[in-house]
Design an enzyme around this catalytic site. Structure first.
Site, PDB file in Angstrom:
ATOM      1  N   GLU A 141      60.138-115.859 -48.598  1.00 18.07           N
ATOM      2  CA  GLU A 141      59.646-115.551 -47.313  1.00 18.07           C
ATOM      3  C   GLU A 141      61.330-115.169 -46.636  1.00 18.07           C
ATOM      4  OE1 GLU A 141      56.023-118.769 -46.379  1.00 18.07           O
ATOM      5  OE2 GLU A 141      57.909-119.495 -46.100  1.00 18.07           O
TER       6      GLU A 141
ATOM      7  N   CYS B  65      64.408-123.457 -54.867  1.00 16.32           N
ATOM      8  CA  CYS B  65      65.474-124.253 -54.880  1.00 16.32           C
ATOM      9  C   CYS B  65      65.855-125.195 -55.654  1.00 16.32           C
ATOM     10  CB  CYS B  65      66.001-124.291 -53.317  1.00 16.32           C
ATOM     11  SG  CYS B  65      67.574-124.995 -53.009  1.00 16.32           S
TER      12      CYS B  65
ATOM     13  N   GLY C  41      66.541-121.246 -50.932  1.00 17.34           N
ATOM     14  CA  GLY C  41      67.420-121.151 -51.923  1.00 17.34           C
ATOM     15  C   GLY C  41      68.928-121.264 -51.517  1.00 17.34           C
TER      16      GLY C  41
ATOM     17  N   SER D  18      75.083-120.002 -45.273  1.00 19.49           N
ATOM     18  CA  SER D  18      74.798-121.491 -45.173  1.00 19.49           C
ATOM     19  C   SER D  18      74.789-122.166 -46.705  1.00 19.49           C
ATOM     20  CB  SER D  18      73.641-121.695 -44.383  1.00 19.49           C
ATOM     21  OG  SER D  18      73.305-123.223 -44.436  1.00 19.49           O
TER      22      SER D  18
ATOM     23  N   CYS E 212      63.596-123.654 -39.520  1.00 17.77           N
ATOM     24  CA  CYS E 212      64.533-124.175 -40.510  1.00 17.77           C
ATOM     25  C   CYS E 212      64.127-125.405 -41.292  1.00 17.77           C
ATOM     26  CB  CYS E 212      65.858-124.752 -39.764  1.00 17.77           C
ATOM     27  SG  CYS E 212      67.166-125.361 -40.781  1.00 17.77           S
TER      28      CYS E 212
HETATM   29  S1  SF4 Z   1      68.100-127.324 -47.359  1.00 12.12           S
HETATM   30 FE1  SF4 Z   1      68.825-125.303 -48.463  1.00 12.12          FE
HETATM   31  S2  SF4 Z   1      69.809-126.235 -50.224  1.00 12.12           S
HETATM   32 FE2  SF4 Z   1      68.510-127.957 -49.702  1.00 12.12          FE
HETATM   33  S3  SF4 Z   1      66.636-127.723 -50.729  1.00 12.12           S
HETATM   34 FE3  SF4 Z   1      66.443-126.447 -48.704  1.00 12.12          FE
HETATM   35  S4  SF4 Z   1      66.931-124.519 -49.433  1.00 12.12           S
HETATM   36 FE4  SF4 Z   1      67.683-125.674 -51.084  1.00 12.12          FE
END
Ligand code: SF4
Length: 353
Positions: free
Chosen positions: A89, A110, A163, A193, A340
């Site tokens: 996405e 991830c 990711g 980030s 987010c």
């Molecule tokens: S916040 Fe970022 S690093 Fe943590 S699991 Fe989700 S995608 Fe992965």
């Protein structure tokens, strides 16, 4: 056995042998034009090249796309199916300047398993290639060109999608360099980030090819124990390690150009108390020039609840009173699970092609 070439550059080399750099540049430049949608449209390429390139199917990395529009029509999420059938996405969000910010993914799934994040629940599948990252930006350039009623351009790119970007260091670095080279987006309008992979943060310090883009570290708590509870892959004493790294970072780079932000997701009863605010204030004083960005939690399951507006206000005021540079992120695209932490390749029924 046929081995699928990984990148466009490899495909060019396989098809045409040694390709001069200017020719590669010509192709890459054309790929960012909103008016070029196939290799056949690149009329500056020799006609003999266009057909084999078309057959190699490397013009763009994804095969199908579905786009979801938020009700406010200020956030769009695309579900992209890649050549191997994996899905990712990517999100387009209206920003404060009236232009658009693209949020790119860097991996399928991830491995970091942050407990508040939908992508973390998917597990890790594979890294994305440089082309697969860059093509997310191209997807949105085409989308905006196809929707003149939106009448805006892409001004920023953030690596905050699915990711952990620094776990895919080389492809991420190359994609940053490509976007910087072939668009008018500058390094201060690009942000990577990270949860804070220390070996990779150290690598940035010694990597002369890493562009001067902004870095955002997902801190989420300055208390190591609380951080470990919500981010199980966190290093045991992460704040100390991060502080030592930040000293070297600011020693090495001009802090005006190499901006550092700490992301802080506000979880009710977990990291939003006075004790946590005090720990954060102490930590930011130790770091020096850093901005804290407070992020209201977006629903990804029943384990966590968002901090109330009042709790976020009080937390923010405590930081401001202590002289901390603090901002608050606007929540966008929650109705299409594009906010987010919500990216997790679920196909919905409301897509508009
Ligand atoms: S916040 Fe970022 S690093 Fe943590 S699991 Fe989700 S995608 Fe992965």
């Amino acid at each position: 056995m046929h081995i699928q070439p990984k990148t466009r550059a490899e495909t060019l080399h396989i098809l045409f042998g040694s390709v001069p750099v200017w020719r590669l540049t010509q192709v890459e430049q054309a790929l960012f034009s909103p008016f070029i949608r196939t290799f056949s449209d690149i009329t500056t390429l020799p006609a003999l090249w266009r057909e084999p390139l078309h057959r190699a199917q490397v013009f763009i990395s994804y095969r199908t796309t579905q786009v979801f529009w938020s009700q406010k029509k200020d956030t769009f999420k695309a579900l992209l199916k890649l050549a191997d059938g994996k899905q990712i996405e990517t999100v387009l969000m209206k920003n404060a300047r009236g232009a658009y910010t693209v949020c790119v993914s860097t991996q399928v799934g991830c491995a970091m398993a942050c407990t508040f994040c939908a992508t973390g629940k998917m597990g890790f599948s594979r890294n994305l290639s440089e082309d697969e990252i860059v093509d997310q930006v191209r997807h949105w350039i085409y989308f905006l060109a196809d929707h003149p009623e939106i009448a805006a351009r892409v001004s920023n790119v953030v690596y905050m999608g699915m990711g952990e970007p620094l776990a895919n260091y080389d492809a991420v670095k190359q994609s940053l360099r490509t976007i910087l080279k072939y668009t008018d987006i500058g390094p201060t309008h690009m942000t990577v980030s990270t949860v804070g992979l220390v070996p990779m943060l150290n690598r940035i310090l010694d990597d002369s090819e890493w562009p001067a883009v902004r870095l955002a570290v997902s801190l989420h708590s300055a208390d190591p124990q609380t951080r470990k509870e919500i981010m199980p892959t966190s290093y045991d004493n992460f704040p100390d390690t991060l502080a030592e790294w930040a000293d070297r970072y600011f020693e090495k780079f001009d802090s005006k150009r190499r901006h550092l932000t700490f992301e802080y997701i506000m979880l009710s009863g977990v990291n939003d108390s006075e004790k946590h605010a005090e720990a954060l204030i102490k930590f930011t004083r130790r770091i020096g020039k850093v901005r804290v960005n407070l992020i209201p939690y977006n629903y990804t399951g029943d384990v966590f609840h968002k901090s109330t507006q009042t709790d976020i206000d009080i937390f923010q005021q405590r930081l401001e009173y202590a002289g901390v540079d603090v901002t608050r992120r606007r929540t966008m695209g929650e109705d299409i699970a594009a906010a987010c932490g919500q990216l997790a390749v679920q196909e919905e029924k409301t897509a508009i092609a």
